[in-house]
Design a protein around this motif. Structure first.
Motif, PDB file in Angstrom:
ATOM      1  N   ALA A  36       0.928  -1.171  -0.078  1.00  0.00           N
ATOM      2  CA  ALA A  36       0.123   0.075   0.103  1.00  0.00           C
ATOM      3  C   ALA A  36       0.798   1.333  -0.096  1.00  0.00           C
ATOM      4  N   GLU A  39       2.653   1.612  -3.362  1.00  0.00           N
ATOM      5  CA  GLU A  39       1.807   1.880  -4.174  1.00  0.00           C
ATOM      6  C   GLU A  39       1.487   3.571  -4.321  1.00  0.00           C
ATOM      7  N   PHE A  40       1.322   3.837  -3.117  1.00  0.00           N
ATOM      8  CA  PHE A  40       0.852   5.373  -2.689  1.00  0.00           C
ATOM      9  C   PHE A  40       2.009   6.388  -3.284  1.00  0.00           C
ATOM     10  N   ASN A  42       4.284   5.525  -5.433  1.00  0.00           N
ATOM     11  CA  ASN A  42       4.186   5.940  -7.021  1.00  0.00           C
ATOM     12  C   ASN A  42       3.345   6.900  -7.444  1.00  0.00           C
ATOM     13  N   LEU A  43       2.061   6.833  -6.749  1.00  0.00           N
ATOM     14  CA  LEU A  43       1.104   7.842  -7.465  1.00  0.00           C
ATOM     15  C   LEU A  43       1.721   9.428  -6.895  1.00  0.00           C
ATOM     16  N   PHE A  89      -6.720   8.420  -6.221  1.00  0.00           N
ATOM     17  CA  PHE A  89      -6.448   8.387  -4.954  1.00  0.00           C
ATOM     18  C   PHE A  89      -7.283   7.342  -4.325  1.00  0.00           C
ATOM     19  N   LYS A  91      -8.845   4.923  -5.557  1.00  0.00           N
ATOM     20  CA  LYS A  91      -8.708   3.653  -5.789  1.00  0.00           C
ATOM     21  C   LYS A  91      -7.408   2.881  -5.347  1.00  0.00           C
ATOM     22  N   THR A  92      -6.555   3.698  -4.517  1.00  0.00           N
ATOM     23  CA  THR A  92      -5.451   3.222  -4.113  1.00  0.00           C
ATOM     24  C   THR A  92      -5.628   2.023  -2.936  1.00  0.00           C
ATOM     25  N   LYS A  93      -4.647   1.378  -2.367  1.00  0.00           N
ATOM     26  CA  LYS A  93      -4.849   0.265  -1.465  1.00  0.00           C
ATOM     27  C   LYS A  93      -5.062   1.274   0.018  1.00  0.00           C
TER      28      LYS A  93
END
Ligand code: VOV
Length: 249
Positions: A36, A39-40, A42-43, A89, A91-93
């Motif tokens: 999580a 992934e965040f 990366n965003l 945002f 849709k992220t884990k």
């Protein structure tokens, strides 16, 4: 009839506040948490690229108090891009562990109270464009609050002549200028977009300067007679590099 003031409008703005669900976060496996965060991050890198290309800007702060843990401010050229960003945002884990607690939609605004010099439209000036499409500072502290202008009896902003409003805002700006280099302010208009009339976003190196400027302005007529306030948020800058440490359990 009282004349409205023409506004210059820039990037669309979303203030997005979220509370961390620490209980669920602790129940997740460490693999899930690591994924999580990755992934965040990366965003966040994608958003940095947008900022690098001057197609928008964003900041991430750790809010103090129970109203929020995360305080984001996003700027994008269109409301569509702002909506896309919000959806990505959501849709992220990590968003599964973040409870939305407050949001505010507005657009960066400057008003044309000053008389035009030599027929030059201030909106065409590069310095105006830079203020309408700003790259947000990553200073240590941020404060956000919405506000409105009063419309009650003898204290009605909207029955004041334009010149009178301009004069009050000039006085207001003189107070503001005493904080040059200490407090940076962004005013965003939200009439027709959100519950109050403007969003006020302040950045400071020293957190006390946020309190001092807001307090001092309470004595300016524009605020004393015509300012109405609701909730306030304050936070400390949270760098992408510090996210994992903040979320470590
Ligand atoms: C910290 C510095 C600072 C400075 C330099 C500054 C300057 C200026 C200028 C020159 C202008 C007018 C024209 C324009 O550019 O739009 C404004 C306008 C505005 N402001 Fe401001 N403001 C500051 C700071 C500042 C603060 C701290 C607040 C919150 C008020 C408070 O009491 O808590 C505020 C509010 C506003 C608002 C709501 C508007 C729009 C009012 C409207 O009715 O249209 N503002 N402001």
């Amino acid at each position: 009839m009282v004349e409205a003031v023409e506004t210059m409008d820039g990037w669309y703005s979303l203030h997005d506040m979220r509370v961390m669900d620490w209980t669920s976060w602790k129940l997740a496996s460490s693999e899930e948490r690591t994924a999580a965060i990755a992934e965040f991050k990366n965003l966040l890198t994608k958003w940095e690229d947008v900022e690098e290309a001057e197609n928008g800007s964003h900041v991430m702060y750790q809010a103090i108090g129970q109203k929020a843990d995360f305080m984001f401010m996003f700027l994008r050229p269109t409301m569509e891009e702002l909506a896309d960003l919000e959806t990505a945002f959501n849709k992220t884990k990590l968003a599964e562990f973040l409870i939305p607690s407050y949001s505010y939609v507005s657009v960066i605004e400057l008003a044309k109270y000053r008389p035009q010099e030599d027929g030059v439209d201030p909106e065409t000036l590069p310095e105006t464009q830079a203020r309408l499409k700003p790259i947000l500072p990553k200073w240590n502290h941020m404060s956000f609050y919405p506000m409105s202008r009063r419309r009650e009896g003898n204290d009605n902003w909207y029955t004041l002549e334009k010149d009178a409003r301009g004069k009050l805002l000039y006085e207001h700006s003189k107070t503001g200028r005493q904080y040059a280099g200490k407090v940076k302010q962004f005013i965003s208009g939200s009439i027709g977009f959100d519950d109050m009339e403007w969003g006020v976003t302040l950045f400071a190196h020293d957190v006390l300067q946020l309190k001092k400027v807001v307090y001092q302005m309470r004595f300016d007529e524009a605020t004393a007679r015509y300012g109405e306030f609701a909730e306030f948020f304050v936070g400390n800058h949270l760098a992408k590099e510090d996210l994992a440490a903040y979320l470590h359990v």
